[in-house]
Scaffold this motif. Structure first.
Motif, mmCIF file in Angstrom:
data_model
loop_
_atom_site.group_PDB
_atom_site.id
_atom_site.type_symbol
_atom_site.label_atom_id
_atom_site.label_comp_id
_atom_site.label_asym_id
_atom_site.label_seq_id
_atom_site.Cartn_x
_atom_site.Cartn_y
_atom_site.Cartn_z
ATOM 1 N N GLU A 4 10.109 5.826 -6.032
ATOM 2 C CA GLU A 4 9.155 4.755 -6.336
ATOM 3 C C GLU A 4 9.799 3.382 -6.209
ATOM 4 O OE1 GLU A 4 6.449 3.200 -10.115
ATOM 5 O OE2 GLU A 4 7.095 5.297 -10.015
ATOM 6 N N ASP A 5 11.024 3.240 -6.712
ATOM 7 C CA ASP A 5 11.739 1.966 -6.609
ATOM 8 C C ASP A 5 12.115 1.668 -5.158
ATOM 9 O OD1 ASP A 5 11.580 1.612 -9.353
ATOM 10 O OD2 ASP A 5 13.497 2.625 -9.716
ATOM 11 N N TYR B 99 1.946 6.006 -3.166
ATOM 12 C CA TYR B 99 2.902 6.935 -3.774
ATOM 13 C C TYR B 99 2.645 7.068 -5.279
ATOM 14 C CZ TYR B 99 7.286 8.776 -5.599
ATOM 15 O OH TYR B 99 8.215 9.528 -6.265
ATOM 16 N N VAL B 100 2.469 5.938 -5.966
ATOM 17 C CA VAL B 100 2.267 5.957 -7.413
ATOM 18 C C VAL B 100 1.003 6.719 -7.779
ATOM 19 C CG1 VAL B 100 1.787 4.499 -9.420
ATOM 20 C CG2 VAL B 100 3.557 3.823 -7.793
ATOM 21 N N LEU B 101 -0.063 6.515 -7.014
ATOM 22 C CA LEU B 101 -1.329 7.168 -7.329
ATOM 23 C C LEU B 101 -1.322 8.653 -6.976
ATOM 24 C CD1 LEU B 101 -3.869 4.419 -6.156
ATOM 25 C CD2 LEU B 101 -3.141 4.946 -8.494
ATOM 26 N N ALA B 102 -0.585 9.007 -5.905
ATOM 27 C CA ALA B 102 -0.616 10.394 -5.430
ATOM 28 C C ALA B 102 0.385 11.297 -6.143
ATOM 29 C CB ALA B 102 -0.347 10.431 -3.924
ATOM 30 N N LYS B 103 1.452 10.742 -6.689
ATOM 31 C CA LYS B 103 2.511 11.575 -7.266
ATOM 32 C C LYS B 103 2.025 12.494 -8.390
ATOM 33 C CE LYS B 103 7.143 11.463 -9.256
ATOM 34 N NZ LYS B 103 8.263 10.619 -9.753
ATOM 35 N N PRO B 104 1.190 12.031 -9.330
ATOM 36 C CA PRO B 104 0.754 12.951 -10.405
ATOM 37 C C PRO B 104 -0.052 14.141 -9.890
ATOM 38 C CG PRO B 104 0.353 10.660 -11.003
ATOM 39 C CD PRO B 104 0.715 10.666 -9.556
ATOM 40 N N LEU C 27 0.795 -1.220 0.000
ATOM 41 C CA LEU C 27 0.000 0.000 0.000
ATOM 42 C C LEU C 27 0.835 1.282 0.000
ATOM 43 C CD1 LEU C 27 -3.048 -0.908 2.284
ATOM 44 C CD2 LEU C 27 -2.910 -0.785 -0.211
ATOM 45 N N PRO C 28 1.971 1.361 0.733
ATOM 46 C CA PRO C 28 2.777 2.585 0.627
ATOM 47 C C PRO C 28 3.251 2.861 -0.799
ATOM 48 C CG PRO C 28 3.411 1.356 2.569
ATOM 49 C CD PRO C 28 2.469 0.475 1.791
ATOM 50 N N TRP C 29 3.686 1.809 -1.487
ATOM 51 C CA TRP C 29 4.122 1.982 -2.882
ATOM 52 C C TRP C 29 2.961 2.405 -3.769
ATOM 53 C CZ3 TRP C 29 2.566 -0.807 -7.244
ATOM 54 C CH2 TRP C 29 3.285 -0.532 -8.415
ATOM 55 N N ALA D 235 3.421 12.931 -2.293
ATOM 56 C CA ALA D 235 3.202 11.495 -2.462
ATOM 57 C C ALA D 235 3.938 10.692 -1.401
ATOM 58 C CB ALA D 235 3.656 11.066 -3.859
ATOM 59 N N LEU D 236 5.137 11.115 -1.040
ATOM 60 C CA LEU D 236 5.876 10.414 0.005
ATOM 61 C C LEU D 236 5.155 10.498 1.343
ATOM 62 C CD1 LEU D 236 9.579 11.353 -0.860
ATOM 63 C CD2 LEU D 236 8.527 9.087 -0.990
#
Length: 209
Positions: free
Chosen positions: A171-172, A24-29, A19-21, A36-37
């Motif tokens: 992200e990685d 981050y992916v969904l919130a970054k844009p 879920l943290p990953w 996002a972090l």
């Protein structure tokens, strides 16, 4: 059907790894890297709060997560960078590892307090048995050895995660670093079981000779 322990493990891994990953992916844009972090810290925070309410106590992982989130908020208020946010849990685990190492020569190393607290949660008889066991010289030597091993392991884990945070994309890092932490903690648990068995076998051989 899943039993409760297996379901709890799946939820634990999901809230602390997947879920943290995903957050981050969904919130970054929409929120940028810093936002996002911070959003990625929400699932482990909620999981730690649920565990606190359910158990009325915090385990080591939950304390690490909460400490890391606290450092994130401080870094944000101080104008911290994304790299600094990624280093938050590494700093906490590194400080814990150093605390273990520093406590080794003390009269009662940190593992003593953790082991006694575990015994106290069972019943008063288990706590009394532990207190009597601690009076034996081999028992004190065993816990000092375990304290030293965990101090070295946690410090190494912090250094590895810090290197990953510095050289990997956020992200990685969010995707792979939990496997490093869980893997090293798993190795430490296996080492503890092996070290304890080897130590006790050696003590029995010494007493028999």
């Amino acid at each position: 059907m899943f039993d409760r322990k297996r379901l709890h493990l799946i939820l634990d891994l999901g809230c602390n790894i997947a879920l943290p990953w995903l957050a981050y992916v969904l919130a970054k844009p929409h929120l940028g890297e810093m936002g996002a972090l911070l959003v990625s810290a929400a699932p482990p925070l909620l999981w730690a709060l649920v565990e606190l309410i359910r158990r009325r106590t915090l385990d080591a992982l939950s304390m690490l997560v909460l400490g890391g989130i606290g450092l994130s908020l401080i870094a944000m208020l101080m104008g911290g960078t994304p790299r600094l946010l990624l280093l938050r849990e590494s700093l906490i685990s590194g400080l814990i590892g150093l605390a273990f190492l520093v406590s080794v020569p003390f009269a009662k190393p940190l593992v003593y307090f953790l082991a006694r607290a575990t015994a106290a949660r069972q019943d008063s008889a288990a706590q009394s048995d532990f207190d009597a066991w601690w009076q034996l010289a081999p028992s004190r030597q065993l816990l000092r050895g375990i304290t030293l091993g965990w101090g070295i392991g946690l410090t190494a884990e912090a250094l590895v995660r810090a290197l990953l945070a510095w050289h990997m994309e956020p992200e990685d890092f969010l995707l792979y670093s939990p496997f490093v932490s869980y893997g090293l903690i798993g190795l430490l648990l296996l080492w503890t079981a092996w070290y304890r068995r080897r130590f006790l076998d050696r003590e029995q051989s010494r007493q028999g000779s």
